[in-house]
Motif scaffolding. Structure first.
Motif, PDB file in Angstrom:
ATOM      1  N   ALA A   1       0.815  -1.214   0.000  1.00  0.00           N
ATOM      2  CA  ALA A   1       0.000   0.000   0.000  1.00  0.00           C
ATOM      3  C   ALA A   1       0.849   1.264   0.000  1.00  0.00           C
ATOM      4  CB  ALA A   1      -0.945   0.003   1.202  1.00  0.00           C
ATOM      5  N   VAL A   2       2.068   1.186   0.562  1.00  0.00           N
ATOM      6  CA  VAL A   2       2.987   2.321   0.498  1.00  0.00           C
ATOM      7  C   VAL A   2       3.590   2.413  -0.894  1.00  0.00           C
ATOM      8  CG1 VAL A   2       5.132   3.309   1.404  1.00  0.00           C
ATOM      9  CG2 VAL A   2       3.502   2.223   2.964  1.00  0.00           C
ATOM     10  N   ALA A   3       3.982   1.278  -1.444  1.00  0.00           N
ATOM     11  CA  ALA A   3       4.616   1.262  -2.760  1.00  0.00           C
ATOM     12  C   ALA A   3       3.707   1.813  -3.842  1.00  0.00           C
ATOM     13  CB  ALA A   3       5.058  -0.162  -3.102  1.00  0.00           C
ATOM     14  N   ASP A   4       2.410   1.531  -3.735  1.00  0.00           N
ATOM     15  CA  ASP A   4       1.517   2.009  -4.798  1.00  0.00           C
ATOM     16  C   ASP A   4       0.793   3.305  -4.431  1.00  0.00           C
ATOM     17  OD1 ASP A   4      -0.635   1.281  -3.116  1.00  0.00           O
ATOM     18  OD2 ASP A   4      -0.896  -0.665  -4.097  1.00  0.00           O
ATOM     19  N   GLY A   5       1.174   3.929  -3.313  1.00  0.00           N
ATOM     20  CA  GLY A   5       0.663   5.264  -2.990  1.00  0.00           C
ATOM     21  C   GLY A   5      -0.652   5.298  -2.255  1.00  0.00           C
ATOM     22  N   ARG A   6      -1.182   4.149  -1.875  1.00  0.00           N
ATOM     23  CA  ARG A   6      -2.435   4.175  -1.113  1.00  0.00           C
ATOM     24  C   ARG A   6      -2.201   4.592   0.330  1.00  0.00           C
ATOM     25  NH1 ARG A   6      -4.556  -1.278  -1.007  1.00  0.00           N
ATOM     26  NH2 ARG A   6      -2.423  -1.930  -1.575  1.00  0.00           N
ATOM     27  N   VAL A   7      -0.997   4.357   0.851  1.00  0.00           N
ATOM     28  CA  VAL A   7      -0.597   4.834   2.170  1.00  0.00           C
ATOM     29  C   VAL A   7       0.525   5.855   1.981  1.00  0.00           C
ATOM     30  CG1 VAL A   7       0.578   4.219   4.319  1.00  0.00           C
ATOM     31  CG2 VAL A   7      -1.327   2.826   3.485  1.00  0.00           C
ATOM     32  N   ILE A   8       0.377   7.005   2.622  1.00  0.00           N
ATOM     33  CA  ILE A   8       1.337   8.100   2.496  1.00  0.00           C
ATOM     34  C   ILE A   8       2.078   8.279   3.812  1.00  0.00           C
ATOM     35  CG2 ILE A   8       1.551  10.606   2.173  1.00  0.00           C
ATOM     36  CD1 ILE A   8      -0.891  10.493   0.381  1.00  0.00           C
ATOM     37  N   LYS A   9       3.410   8.428   3.712  1.00  0.00           N
ATOM     38  CA  LYS A   9       4.229   8.811   4.864  1.00  0.00           C
ATOM     39  C   LYS A   9       4.520  10.301   4.772  1.00  0.00           C
ATOM     40  CE  LYS A   9       7.800   6.359   6.043  1.00  0.00           C
ATOM     41  NZ  LYS A   9       9.148   5.756   5.884  1.00  0.00           N
ATOM     42  N   GLU A  10       4.376  10.991   5.911  1.00  0.00           N
ATOM     43  CA  GLU A  10       4.594  12.441   5.882  1.00  0.00           C
ATOM     44  C   GLU A  10       5.024  12.928   7.263  1.00  0.00           C
ATOM     45  OE1 GLU A  10       2.343  16.509   4.274  1.00  0.00           O
ATOM     46  OE2 GLU A  10       1.301  14.567   4.259  1.00  0.00           O
ATOM     47  N   LEU A  11       5.906  13.930   7.288  1.00  0.00           N
ATOM     48  CA  LEU A  11       6.326  14.583   8.515  1.00  0.00           C
ATOM     49  C   LEU A  11       5.554  15.885   8.681  1.00  0.00           C
ATOM     50  CD1 LEU A  11      10.202  14.164   8.220  1.00  0.00           C
ATOM     51  CD2 LEU A  11       8.626  12.749   9.551  1.00  0.00           C
ATOM     52  N   PHE A  12       5.072  16.142   9.903  1.00  0.00           N
ATOM     53  CA  PHE A  12       4.329  17.360  10.190  1.00  0.00           C
ATOM     54  C   PHE A  12       5.026  18.153  11.294  1.00  0.00           C
ATOM     55  CE2 PHE A  12       1.046  14.677   8.314  1.00  0.00           C
ATOM     56  CZ  PHE A  12       0.406  15.557   7.440  1.00  0.00           C
ATOM     57  N   PRO A  13       5.766  19.218  10.941  1.00  0.00           N
ATOM     58  CA  PRO A  13       6.401  20.034  11.984  1.00  0.00           C
ATOM     59  C   PRO A  13       5.397  20.817  12.813  1.00  0.00           C
ATOM     60  CG  PRO A  13       6.678  21.046   9.827  1.00  0.00           C
ATOM     61  CD  PRO A  13       6.090  19.688   9.591  1.00  0.00           C
ATOM     62  N   GLN A  14       4.202  21.046  12.266  1.00  0.00           N
ATOM     63  CA  GLN A  14       3.201  21.858  12.980  1.00  0.00           C
ATOM     64  C   GLN A  14       2.845  21.277  14.342  1.00  0.00           C
ATOM     65  OE1 GLN A  14       2.831  20.615   9.889  1.00  0.00           O
ATOM     66  NE2 GLN A  14       2.182  22.208   8.457  1.00  0.00           N
ATOM     67  N   ASP A  15       2.844  19.959  14.453  1.00  0.00           N
ATOM     68  CA  ASP A  15       2.419  19.331  15.702  1.00  0.00           C
ATOM     69  C   ASP A  15       3.391  19.584  16.842  1.00  0.00           C
ATOM     70  OD1 ASP A  15       0.060  18.264  14.670  1.00  0.00           O
ATOM     71  OD2 ASP A  15       1.067  16.470  13.933  1.00  0.00           O
ATOM     72  N   TYR A  16       4.627  19.990  16.518  1.00  0.00           N
ATOM     73  CA  TYR A  16       5.629  20.258  17.536  1.00  0.00           C
ATOM     74  C   TYR A  16       5.963  21.738  17.640  1.00  0.00           C
ATOM     75  CZ  TYR A  16       6.408  15.246  17.898  1.00  0.00           C
ATOM     76  OH  TYR A  16       6.238  13.902  18.110  1.00  0.00           O
ATOM     77  N   ALA A  17       5.205  22.567  16.938  1.00  0.00           N
ATOM     78  CA  ALA A  17       5.535  23.988  16.881  1.00  0.00           C
ATOM     79  C   ALA A  17       4.993  24.780  18.064  1.00  0.00           C
ATOM     80  CB  ALA A  17       5.006  24.592  15.575  1.00  0.00           C
ATOM     81  N   GLY A  18       4.157  24.186  18.874  1.00  0.00           N
ATOM     82  CA  GLY A  18       3.519  24.954  19.936  1.00  0.00           C
ATOM     83  C   GLY A  18       3.753  24.438  21.336  1.00  0.00           C
ATOM     84  N   ASN A  19       4.686  23.482  21.499  1.00  0.00           N
ATOM     85  CA  ASN A  19       4.860  22.967  22.857  1.00  0.00           C
ATOM     86  C   ASN A  19       6.294  22.539  23.116  1.00  0.00           C
ATOM     87  OD1 ASN A  19       5.158  20.480  21.604  1.00  0.00           O
ATOM     88  ND2 ASN A  19       3.536  19.469  22.729  1.00  0.00           N
ATOM     89  N   GLY A  20       6.580  22.334  24.364  1.00  0.00           N
ATOM     90  CA  GLY A  20       7.873  21.823  24.786  1.00  0.00           C
ATOM     91  C   GLY A  20       7.676  20.510  25.524  1.00  0.00           C
ATOM     92  N   VAL A  21       8.784  19.855  25.841  1.00  0.00           N
ATOM     93  CA  VAL A  21       8.648  18.540  26.447  1.00  0.00           C
ATOM     94  C   VAL A  21       9.898  18.207  27.247  1.00  0.00           C
ATOM     95  CG1 VAL A  21       9.656  17.308  24.478  1.00  0.00           C
ATOM     96  CG2 VAL A  21       7.995  16.135  25.937  1.00  0.00           C
ATOM     97  N   MET A  22       9.704  17.466  28.304  1.00  0.00           N
ATOM     98  CA  MET A  22      10.773  16.758  29.001  1.00  0.00           C
ATOM     99  C   MET A  22      10.284  15.344  29.219  1.00  0.00           C
ATOM    100  SD  MET A  22      13.640  16.178  30.493  1.00  0.00           S
ATOM    101  CE  MET A  22      14.609  17.593  30.997  1.00  0.00           C
ATOM    102  N   VAL A  23      11.090  14.377  28.803  1.00  0.00           N
ATOM    103  CA  VAL A  23      10.715  12.982  28.971  1.00  0.00           C
ATOM    104  C   VAL A  23      11.974  12.185  29.254  1.00  0.00           C
ATOM    105  CG1 VAL A  23      10.915  12.416  26.516  1.00  0.00           C
ATOM    106  CG2 VAL A  23       9.373  11.075  27.957  1.00  0.00           C
ATOM    107  N   GLY A  24      11.838  11.105  30.002  1.00  0.00           N
ATOM    108  CA  GLY A  24      12.993  10.276  30.304  1.00  0.00           C
ATOM    109  C   GLY A  24      12.716   9.319  31.447  1.00  0.00           C
ATOM    110  N   PHE A  25      13.790   8.840  32.061  1.00  0.00           N
ATOM    111  CA  PHE A  25      13.702   7.899  33.174  1.00  0.00           C
ATOM    112  C   PHE A  25      13.674   8.698  34.479  1.00  0.00           C
ATOM    113  CE2 PHE A  25      15.803   5.738  29.683  1.00  0.00           C
ATOM    114  CZ  PHE A  25      15.076   4.560  29.589  1.00  0.00           C
ATOM    115  N   ILE A  26      12.591   8.565  35.228  1.00  0.00           N
ATOM    116  CA  ILE A  26      12.367   9.388  36.410  1.00  0.00           C
ATOM    117  C   ILE A  26      12.483   8.535  37.668  1.00  0.00           C
ATOM    118  CG2 ILE A  26      10.791  10.985  37.564  1.00  0.00           C
ATOM    119  CD1 ILE A  26       9.373  11.350  34.862  1.00  0.00           C
ATOM    120  N   PRO A  27      13.527   8.743  38.481  1.00  0.00           N
ATOM    121  CA  PRO A  27      13.630   8.032  39.763  1.00  0.00           C
ATOM    122  C   PRO A  27      12.601   8.582  40.757  1.00  0.00           C
ATOM    123  CG  PRO A  27      15.762   8.931  39.049  1.00  0.00           C
ATOM    124  CD  PRO A  27      14.709   9.575  38.220  1.00  0.00           C
ATOM    125  N   ASN A  28      12.004   7.700  41.502  1.00  0.00           N
ATOM    126  CA  ASN A  28      10.963   8.066  42.454  1.00  0.00           C
ATOM    127  C   ASN A  28      11.608   8.333  43.824  1.00  0.00           C
ATOM    128  OD1 ASN A  28       8.692   8.366  44.011  1.00  0.00           O
ATOM    129  ND2 ASN A  28       7.849   6.332  43.586  1.00  0.00           N
TER     130      ASN A  28
END
Length: 615
Positions: free
Chosen positions: A300-327
């Motif tokens: 489906a990717v090879a024949d164009g029925r499924v499209i891969k795309e990057l969207f910078p907009q989804d990361y344009a309005g927020n920040g993040v911290m993620v990782g291993f958090i000791p309790n």
């Protein structure tokens, strides 16, 4: 502020340089903004980024992990069904081409006291529940009071609101315990409003409903969709309401274009991806670099029925911290040196080469991608703020810029592990043969709790490196219900999690990092932070008189959090990685701060005919 990744830093500062907020006070206004003036005037008819002529047809199918056992949207236990935001609405709603700017939805307008000591919302007289009853100011008051009674997180979030009262027909006023907090009107605009008369009524069997309990009764809201059908824990279908009161409301024009919105649930991520490949749902948000690089060779990717795309907009309005958090509720992690040692054992550079295909960046700030991220040594107002609480913060914040250890080759790893062992030794641990032990001979061991297997290869890097200096770490991957319950009760040694941040920092910092949330079940204070210096800086962020002061206080907060080593920072993206079955279209251009799917996209009959209609 609620949580969403970016423009150049200079542009960000250009957007937020004036006063913290310039929304007029003492008068009724249609919008609230934290950044200058709203883009859209009072007589706007729709957002610029929508297609007002988008067809209203078709089905969109989403996939999700886990399951659900309740349609109660505010109960802090169980697993709430996805998509409830289609049924319930908030007082105000954000635009997707502005930062921290909200427009009236259930609330037609708002009026802010000149000293920011209160805000009044006027309910749109056209707003209706699905049974035709009007949405009332009494509904808003009841929703607020019920939410803070049931949810510890919400009680922390709204801690500065002392009272909600109906002050006139159709008007509800919230009074604050402080003045000058310009964020409080905005976070109240995010309030989810529930129908009091429905929740206090009886179901079709004559049983009285109880907002304090889970329920699988189909919910009644005021939103553009109604629940049409469901199979508990497996699938949900929402149907667009042809009688939706807000169809011509400016924030809703060009939105909600699908007749049906369906969610399919899966218990295994690999099974879910195979289901996507098999056209069992339409939209896949990729969370594995290796899969994005190597697993899209199906037809489906090879024949164009499924499209891969990057969207910078989804990361344009927020920040993040993620990782291993000791309790730190566990004694073994109370020592800062122990927590710092863990970071020296995490070899991000090796993972970037072998597992991540160069797609990620290492996180070095709690406000990564935002203008609040600290760097270098403190200067100017940030330095003044830190000096004002000098006895409450680590001395290193004044002398050492925070940096993550850099690994990669074997020589760098050996040096990092040597530094980790030195820190463990300083904390009272020594090598006894091949085991790191405390003064009583007890081995230093712990467990990393994971939500499924996705992060296992990343965690395995930390586990293997710690084993080289005598630390025995086990990985425990559990299903979503067990993971949620253990995280809510803070029942873990180390958890892989994090915090999303916005352009408007505020009350949410208290239940992320504040002492008042450390013992609250369900709080997002995953690390167990109860530190007077952190509390003081959170107060300065929330109470800042202007934007420059808020930025300086936020940088100081970021710096102190980093120097306490509450987390082993991991990595993040600059774009969302999306694969989709090509049966949809969207406005061009998309809004600056969101890809907008599925809200402003629409079903494209011509594309669907080529792709094959949804199953």
């Amino acid at each position: 502020m609620k949580f969403a990744p970016l423009l150049a830093l200079g542009l960000l500062f250009g957007m937020v340089a004036p006063a913290l907020a310039q929304t007029a006070t003492g008068v009724w206004t249609h919008a609230f903004t934290m950044n200058g003036d709203p883009k859209y005037p009072a007589d706007y008819t729709h957002f610029d980024y929508v297609n007002v002529d988008a067809p209203k047809t078709g089905t969109v199918r989403m996939g999700d992990m886990g399951g659900f056992d309740t349609f109660n949207p505010i109960l802090p236990k169980g697993e709430a069904a996805g998509g409830l935001g289609l049924v319930y609405q908030t007082l105000m709603t954000p635009s997707q081409d502005e930062v921290n700017t909200y427009y009236g939805l259930l609330a037609q307008s708002l009026k802010i006291a000149p000293d920011y000591g209160a805000v009044t919302f006027r309910i749109d007289p056209a707003a209706r529940w699905h049974d035709g009853e009007p949405v009332t100011a009494e509904d808003v008051k009841w929703s607020f009071e019920t939410l803070i009674k049931l949810s510890p997180n919400s009680a922390q979030y709204y801690a500065n609101i002392t009272k909600a009262e109906v002050t006139a027909p159709g008007e509800v006023t919230f009074t604050f315990d402080q003045t000058g907090n310009r964020e409080l009107p905005l976070i109240l605009g995010q309030l989810l409003v529930l129908p009091q008369h429905w929740w206090e009524g009886t179901d079709d069997k004559g049983n009285k409903r109880d907002i304090n309990q889970s329920t699988l009764e189909a919910p009644m809201g005021s939103g553009p969709y109604k629940l049409a059908s469901f199979d508990a824990g497996r699938t949900i279908t929402y149907q667009r309401d042809p009688d939706y009161w807000g169809v011509n409301q400016p924030t809703q024009v060009g939105a909600n274009n699908f007749d049906q919105y369906r969610i399919e649930y899966f218990l295994d991520l690999t099974v879910e991806f195979e289901a996507f490949k098999g056209d069992q749902f339409d939209w896949w948000t990729e969370n594995q670099a290796s899969r994005w690089a190597k697993a899209y060779d199906f037809p489906a990717v090879a024949d164009g029925r499924v499209i891969k795309e990057l969207f910078p907009q989804d990361y344009a309005g927020n920040g993040v911290m993620v990782g291993f958090i000791p309790n730190m509720r566990r004694d073994k992690f109370k020592d800062e040196r122990v927590r710092e040692a863990l970071n020296y054992a995490f070899n991000f550079e090796q993972l970037s080469d072998t597992l991540f295909f160069g797609q990620y960046q290492r996180i070095n700030s709690y406000f990564y991608r935002l203008p609040f991220a600290s760097s270098g040594l403190p200067q100017g107002e940030e330095l003044d703020i830190l000096n004002s609480i000098k006895d409450l913060v680590p001395p290193s914040v004044f002398t050492e810029p925070y940096t993550n250890p850099v690994g990669g080759d074997s020589a760098k790893l050996r040096e990092n592990l040597r530094q980790a062992l030195t820190l463990f030794n300083e904390a009272g641990y020594t090598l006894n043969g091949t085991k790191l032990v405390d003064a009583q001979g007890n081995p230093f061991t712990f467990e990393i709790l994971l939500n499924g297997a996705t992060i296992e290869p990343v965690a395995a890097n930390l586990v293997a490196n710690l084993a080289l200096i005598g630390v025995d770490v086990t990985l425990r991957s559990v299903d979503s219900p067990q993971y949620i319950n253990r995280v809510r009760s803070h029942d873990y040694d180390v958890v892989y999690s994090g915090w999303s941040q916005s352009f408007s920092l505020g009350n949410e910092q208290r239940y992320y990092f504040g002492s008042g949330s450390v013992d609250e079940q369900g709080s997002q204070n995953y690390a167990g932070i109860a530190d007077p210096g952190v509390d003081a800086l959170i107060d300065k962020v929330i109470g800042a008189d202007d934007r420059d002061t808020q930025v300086a206080a936020s940088m100081a907060l970021d710096r102190v959090l980093l120097h306490h080593h509450y987390i082993v920072p991991s990595y993040t993206l600059s774009n969302s990685r999306i694969a989709r079955w090509d049966r949809f279209s969207h406005p061009d251009p998309l809004p600056e701060f969101s890809s907008g799917f599925p809200t402003i996209w629409w079903y494209d009959d011509a594309k669907a005919a080529k792709t094959g209609g949804a199953q």
